[in-house]
Motif scaffolding. Structure first.
Motif, mmCIF file in Angstrom:
data_model
loop_
_atom_site.group_PDB
_atom_site.id
_atom_site.type_symbol
_atom_site.label_atom_id
_atom_site.label_comp_id
_atom_site.label_asym_id
_atom_site.label_seq_id
_atom_site.Cartn_x
_atom_site.Cartn_y
_atom_site.Cartn_z
ATOM 1 N N PRO A 1 0.827 -1.218 0.000
ATOM 2 C CA PRO A 1 0.000 0.000 0.000
ATOM 3 C C PRO A 1 0.854 1.258 0.000
ATOM 4 C CG PRO A 1 -0.871 -1.591 1.547
ATOM 5 C CD PRO A 1 0.441 -2.139 1.077
ATOM 6 N N GLY A 2 0.539 2.163 -0.927
ATOM 7 C CA GLY A 2 1.250 3.428 -0.986
ATOM 8 C C GLY A 2 2.618 3.364 -1.626
ATOM 9 N N LYS A 3 2.997 2.186 -2.137
ATOM 10 C CA LYS A 3 4.322 2.049 -2.744
ATOM 11 C C LYS A 3 4.191 1.630 -4.210
ATOM 12 C CE LYS A 3 6.889 0.938 1.449
ATOM 13 N NZ LYS A 3 7.881 0.020 2.070
ATOM 14 N N GLU A 4 5.255 1.853 -4.952
ATOM 15 C CA GLU A 4 5.265 1.439 -6.340
ATOM 16 C C GLU A 4 5.480 -0.075 -6.443
ATOM 17 O OE1 GLU A 4 7.089 5.494 -8.417
ATOM 18 O OE2 GLU A 4 8.135 3.587 -8.598
ATOM 19 N N ARG A 5 5.035 -0.618 -7.568
ATOM 20 C CA ARG A 5 5.258 -2.041 -7.814
ATOM 21 C C ARG A 5 6.749 -2.270 -8.045
ATOM 22 N NH1 ARG A 5 0.970 -5.210 -11.470
ATOM 23 N NH2 ARG A 5 -0.288 -4.044 -9.954
ATOM 24 N N GLU A 6 7.300 -3.279 -7.369
ATOM 25 C CA GLU A 6 8.732 -3.536 -7.477
ATOM 26 C C GLU A 6 8.996 -4.963 -7.912
ATOM 27 O OE1 GLU A 6 11.053 -3.615 -3.909
ATOM 28 O OE2 GLU A 6 9.444 -4.499 -2.699
ATOM 29 N N GLY A 7 10.073 -5.128 -8.648
ATOM 30 C CA GLY A 7 10.473 -6.459 -9.070
ATOM 31 C C GLY A 7 11.092 -7.218 -7.912
ATOM 32 N N VAL A 8 10.609 -8.405 -7.658
ATOM 33 C CA VAL A 8 11.118 -9.227 -6.561
ATOM 34 C C VAL A 8 12.124 -10.240 -7.083
ATOM 35 C CG1 VAL A 8 10.483 -10.919 -4.806
ATOM 36 C CG2 VAL A 8 9.001 -8.938 -5.230
ATOM 37 N N ALA A 9 11.719 -10.970 -8.124
ATOM 38 C CA ALA A 9 12.573 -12.004 -8.702
ATOM 39 C C ALA A 9 12.133 -12.264 -10.125
ATOM 40 C CB ALA A 9 12.491 -13.292 -7.890
ATOM 41 N N THR B 1 18.487 -16.199 -13.083
ATOM 42 C CA THR B 1 17.606 -15.545 -12.122
ATOM 43 C C THR B 1 18.145 -14.197 -11.668
ATOM 44 O OG1 THR B 1 18.685 -16.726 -10.305
ATOM 45 C CG2 THR B 1 16.695 -17.720 -11.246
ATOM 46 N N TYR B 2 17.216 -13.368 -11.227
ATOM 47 C CA TYR B 2 17.527 -12.075 -10.609
ATOM 48 C C TYR B 2 16.704 -11.986 -9.340
ATOM 49 C CZ TYR B 2 16.484 -7.266 -9.406
ATOM 50 O OH TYR B 2 16.277 -6.105 -8.695
ATOM 51 N N TYR B 3 17.316 -11.412 -8.295
ATOM 52 C CA TYR B 3 16.601 -11.165 -7.044
ATOM 53 C C TYR B 3 16.846 -9.742 -6.582
ATOM 54 C CZ TYR B 3 16.129 -16.232 -6.742
ATOM 55 O OH TYR B 3 15.824 -17.548 -6.993
ATOM 56 N N ALA B 4 15.826 -9.118 -6.087
ATOM 57 C CA ALA B 4 15.994 -7.834 -5.429
ATOM 58 C C ALA B 4 16.842 -8.040 -4.177
ATOM 59 C CB ALA B 4 14.635 -7.250 -5.054
ATOM 60 N N ASP B 5 17.629 -7.041 -3.841
ATOM 61 C CA ASP B 5 18.508 -7.154 -2.676
ATOM 62 C C ASP B 5 17.730 -7.496 -1.408
ATOM 63 O OD1 ASP B 5 20.816 -4.499 -3.671
ATOM 64 O OD2 ASP B 5 20.750 -6.627 -4.180
ATOM 65 N N SER B 6 16.522 -6.980 -1.319
ATOM 66 C CA SER B 6 15.734 -7.159 -0.099
ATOM 67 C C SER B 6 15.282 -8.604 0.123
ATOM 68 C CB SER B 6 14.510 -6.249 -0.129
ATOM 69 O OG SER B 6 13.715 -6.525 -1.272
#
Length: 123
Positions: A41-49, A57-62
């Motif tokens: 909520p209130g945040k932009e859509r972000e790529g996770v993996a 594969t790619y992963y977000a640092d978080s």
């Protein structure tokens, strides 16, 4: 028409695990690269993996070291195994497909989207 349907979301306590699934249909003879995105909520859509057709594969640092993306091409199914969940992982999770920007974590590069599955992590 490409159709993506997610499942597996739910409520879990911090430290727990969930496995999301995304069943794809309508691919025909084309191959698509897939990704998992999330939006809180209130945040932009972000790529996770993301994962390419070749399995890169790619992963977000978080989420590195906690989430694992995989795919079963025979079942046209994408997975996201989420371990050691944190409260900040709470979001709607979406799978997406693209044929032109394989591996990209940028949401606007994915033309096909599922309707999402909600993940809630309580601390």
């Amino acid at each position: 028409q490409v159709r993506l349907v997610e499942s597996g979301g739910g409520s879990v306590q911090a430290g727990g695990s969930l496995r999301l699934s995304c069943v794809a249909s309508g691919y025909g003879n084309r191959r698509y690269c897939m990704g998992w995105f999330r939006q809180a909520p209130g945040k932009e859509r972000e790529g996770v993996a993301t994962i390419t057709t070749g399995g890169t594969t790619y992963y977000a640092d978080s989420v590195k070291g906690r989430f694992t993306i995989s795919q079963d091409n025979a079942k046209n199914t994408l997975y996201l195994l989420m371990d050691s969940l944190k409260a900040e992982d709470t979001a709607w999770y979406y799978c997406a497909a693209t044929s032109n920007f394989c591996g990209s974590p940028v949401a606007r590069r994915y033309p096909y989207w599922g309707r999402g599955t909600q993940v809630t992590v309580s601390s």
